[in-house]
Design a protein around this motif. Sequence first.
Motif, mmCIF file in Angstrom:
data_model
loop_
_atom_site.group_PDB
_atom_site.id
_atom_site.type_symbol
_atom_site.label_atom_id
_atom_site.label_comp_id
_atom_site.label_asym_id
_atom_site.label_seq_id
_atom_site.Cartn_x
_atom_site.Cartn_y
_atom_site.Cartn_z
ATOM 1 N N TYR A 1 -18.031 -52.320 53.830
ATOM 2 C CA TYR A 1 -18.897 -53.086 52.949
ATOM 3 C C TYR A 1 -18.966 -54.534 53.395
ATOM 4 O O TYR A 1 -17.994 -55.080 53.926
ATOM 5 C CB TYR A 1 -18.395 -53.044 51.508
ATOM 6 C CG TYR A 1 -18.388 -51.663 50.909
ATOM 7 C CD1 TYR A 1 -19.516 -51.167 50.266
ATOM 8 C CD2 TYR A 1 -17.261 -50.856 50.980
ATOM 9 C CE1 TYR A 1 -19.515 -49.894 49.717
ATOM 10 C CE2 TYR A 1 -17.258 -49.587 50.436
ATOM 11 C CZ TYR A 1 -18.383 -49.110 49.804
ATOM 12 O OH TYR A 1 -18.387 -47.849 49.256
ATOM 13 N N THR B 1 -15.931 -45.874 55.173
ATOM 14 C CA THR B 1 -16.908 -46.804 54.626
ATOM 15 C C THR B 1 -16.550 -48.239 54.972
ATOM 16 O O THR B 1 -15.379 -48.586 55.125
ATOM 17 C CB THR B 1 -17.025 -46.667 53.101
ATOM 18 O OG1 THR B 1 -15.747 -46.902 52.505
ATOM 19 C CG2 THR B 1 -17.512 -45.280 52.714
ATOM 20 N N LEU C 1 -20.381 -58.809 48.878
ATOM 21 C CA LEU C 1 -20.733 -57.967 47.734
ATOM 22 C C LEU C 1 -19.594 -57.817 46.745
ATOM 23 O O LEU C 1 -19.806 -57.353 45.614
ATOM 24 C CB LEU C 1 -21.204 -56.600 48.222
ATOM 25 C CG LEU C 1 -22.457 -56.629 49.100
ATOM 26 C CD1 LEU C 1 -22.843 -55.229 49.519
ATOM 27 C CD2 LEU C 1 -23.605 -57.301 48.376
ATOM 28 N N ALA D 1 -23.742 -51.823 53.598
ATOM 29 C CA ALA D 1 -22.639 -50.872 53.596
ATOM 30 C C ALA D 1 -22.899 -49.798 54.636
ATOM 31 O O ALA D 1 -24.048 -49.542 55.018
ATOM 32 C CB ALA D 1 -22.455 -50.236 52.214
ATOM 33 N N THR E 1 -21.287 -49.482 46.041
ATOM 34 C CA THR E 1 -20.545 -48.334 46.526
ATOM 35 C C THR E 1 -21.483 -47.397 47.271
ATOM 36 O O THR E 1 -22.513 -46.997 46.732
ATOM 37 C CB THR E 1 -19.866 -47.567 45.382
ATOM 38 O OG1 THR E 1 -19.001 -48.437 44.647
ATOM 39 C CG2 THR E 1 -19.051 -46.399 45.937
ATOM 40 N N ILE E 2 -21.125 -47.051 48.491
ATOM 41 C CA ILE E 2 -21.894 -46.095 49.271
ATOM 42 C C ILE E 2 -21.203 -44.737 49.201
ATOM 43 O O ILE E 2 -19.977 -44.648 49.244
ATOM 44 C CB ILE E 2 -22.071 -46.567 50.729
ATOM 45 C CG1 ILE E 2 -23.068 -45.677 51.474
ATOM 46 C CG2 ILE E 2 -20.741 -46.637 51.457
ATOM 47 C CD1 ILE E 2 -23.477 -46.234 52.839
ATOM 48 N N LEU F 1 -26.494 -45.472 47.301
ATOM 49 C CA LEU F 1 -25.942 -46.812 47.169
ATOM 50 C C LEU F 1 -25.957 -47.166 45.691
ATOM 51 O O LEU F 1 -27.023 -47.398 45.114
ATOM 52 C CB LEU F 1 -26.745 -47.838 47.971
ATOM 53 C CG LEU F 1 -26.195 -49.265 47.939
ATOM 54 C CD1 LEU F 1 -24.858 -49.338 48.681
ATOM 55 C CD2 LEU F 1 -27.194 -50.254 48.538
#
Length: 115
Positions: free
Chosen positions: A59, A57, A63, A49, A68-69, A80
């Motif tokens: 990804y 953002t 995934l 990410a 989630t970043i 993360l």
Amino acid sequence: QVQLVESGGGLVQPGGSLRLSCAASGSIFRIYVVGWYRQAPGKQRELVAVISSGGSTIYADSLKGRFTISRDNAKNTVYLQMNSLQAEDTAVYYCNLKQLNKDYWGQGTQVTVSS
């Protein structure tokens, strides 16, 4: 120079969750990109990410929304959040900072997903 320190890795059962942290120190400028990468034994390091200083953002498609970043600018930390972990997520996870056309890497934190 910039120092990056990852933390939060460990052993977790399949289906569990972990939150990794990447704390930065040194000179962090207004424009940057931070990415989380992972590398399993015998495999290439892969992008997980990315988050930019503007908040955008990206990804990895594989995934499927499980990761989630995010960031906390006041703490100079990028996170993360990893949910529904699978054995295939086992790897060393690294954070990377790109700024002023330079790359900085942390030492990595081990994530092991196993029953």
